[in-house]
Design a protein around this motif. Structure first.
Motif, short mmCIF file in Angstrom:
data_model
loop_
_atom_site.label_atom_id
_atom_site.label_comp_id
_atom_site.label_asym_id
_atom_site.label_seq_id
_atom_site.Cartn_x
_atom_site.Cartn_y
_atom_site.Cartn_z
N LYS A 2 0.87 -1.16 -0.12
CA LYS A 2 -0.04 0.02 -0.05
C LYS A 2 0.93 1.17 -0.03
O LYS A 2 2.01 1.22 0.50
CB LYS A 2 -0.87 0.06 1.27
CG LYS A 2 -1.95 -1.17 1.42
CD LYS A 2 -2.43 -0.88 2.77
CE LYS A 2 -3.51 -1.98 3.09
NZ LYS A 2 -4.09 -1.75 4.34
N GLU A 60 -3.50 5.75 0.58
CA GLU A 60 -4.23 5.93 1.71
C GLU A 60 -3.77 7.09 2.53
O GLU A 60 -2.49 7.43 2.27
CB GLU A 60 -4.14 4.76 2.55
CG GLU A 60 -5.11 3.39 2.14
CD GLU A 60 -4.66 2.33 3.10
OE1 GLU A 60 -4.61 2.47 4.42
OE2 GLU A 60 -4.94 1.21 2.66
N ASP A 77 -14.40 15.73 11.35
CA ASP A 77 -15.32 15.31 10.50
C ASP A 77 -15.27 15.24 9.11
O ASP A 77 -15.58 14.49 8.60
CB ASP A 77 -16.63 16.46 11.05
CG ASP A 77 -17.13 16.01 12.33
OD1 ASP A 77 -16.74 15.08 12.99
OD2 ASP A 77 -17.93 17.05 12.83
N ILE A 98 -12.85 12.25 8.14
CA ILE A 98 -13.49 11.05 8.21
C ILE A 98 -14.50 10.99 7.08
O ILE A 98 -14.19 10.00 6.39
CB ILE A 98 -14.23 11.00 9.64
CG1 ILE A 98 -13.36 10.83 10.78
CG2 ILE A 98 -15.40 9.73 9.57
CD1 ILE A 98 -12.45 9.68 10.69
N LYS A 99 -15.04 11.90 6.55
CA LYS A 99 -15.86 11.98 5.61
C LYS A 99 -15.00 11.68 4.40
O LYS A 99 -15.62 10.98 3.14
CB LYS A 99 -16.69 13.19 5.33
CG LYS A 99 -17.61 13.35 4.28
CD LYS A 99 -18.28 14.59 3.95
CE LYS A 99 -18.94 14.82 2.92
NZ LYS A 99 -19.50 16.30 2.79
N LYS A 100 -14.11 12.25 4.04
CA LYS A 100 -13.09 11.89 3.08
C LYS A 100 -12.15 10.72 3.02
O LYS A 100 -11.22 10.34 2.40
CB LYS A 100 -12.10 13.16 2.97
CG LYS A 100 -12.68 14.27 2.60
CD LYS A 100 -13.30 14.35 1.10
CE LYS A 100 -14.14 15.60 0.59
NZ LYS A 100 -14.54 15.18 -0.73
N ASN A 101 -12.58 9.72 4.24
CA ASN A 101 -11.88 8.48 4.36
C ASN A 101 -10.46 8.63 4.90
O ASN A 101 -9.48 7.80 4.31
CB ASN A 101 -11.73 7.79 3.25
CG ASN A 101 -13.33 7.12 3.01
OD1 ASN A 101 -14.29 6.63 3.92
ND2 ASN A 101 -13.90 7.20 1.67
N ILE A 102 -10.07 9.57 5.59
CA ILE A 102 -8.69 9.73 6.08
C ILE A 102 -8.65 9.23 7.39
O ILE A 102 -9.62 9.71 8.28
CB ILE A 102 -8.31 11.25 6.17
CG1 ILE A 102 -8.22 11.66 4.71
CG2 ILE A 102 -6.91 11.45 6.84
CD1 ILE A 102 -8.04 13.17 4.56
N ARG A 103 -7.70 8.29 7.75
CA ARG A 103 -7.38 7.86 9.07
C ARG A 103 -6.78 8.78 10.10
O ARG A 103 -6.03 9.53 9.59
CB ARG A 103 -6.68 6.60 9.18
CG ARG A 103 -7.49 5.49 8.64
CD ARG A 103 -6.47 4.15 8.76
NE ARG A 103 -5.44 4.00 7.84
CZ ARG A 103 -4.43 3.35 7.87
NH1 ARG A 103 -4.13 2.69 8.96
NH2 ARG A 103 -3.71 3.38 6.98
#
Length: 84
Positions: A17, A51, A65, A68-73
């Motif tokens: 990855k 990622e 927020d 998280i919405k953008k799929n970031i850890r």
């Protein structure tokens, strides 16, 4: 890692990855937006969608927020999210 003169990322992990990590003392929504732009440039240069990870002891609630919405850890030690 420096993709070009004006874009920097704190850590890039490449194995099976590709992971781009932004490390800051405090994250605001603008920092999340900047990481997304860096990811776009990285994808254009490598043809790989990385990622994304943010590491910070403090993160604004709006930034959290949005990330998280953008799929970031997000990794943070803050017990409560700042509302500023």
């Amino acid at each position: 890692m420096c993709i070009r003169d004006s874009i920097e990322i704190d850590l890039a992990i490449r194995d099976k990855k590709h992971i781009l990590v932004e490390i800051k003392s405090r994250i605001r929504k603008s920092d999340v937006t900047e990481l997304l732009k860096i990811a776009e440039v990285y994808t254009k240069k490598t043809n790989i969608v990385p990622e994304l990870v943010i590491v910070a002891p403090e993160i604004d609630k709006n930034a959290y927020d949005f990330a998280i919405k953008k799929n970031i850890r997000v990794y943070s030690i803050a017990e409560e999210l700042s509302s500023t």
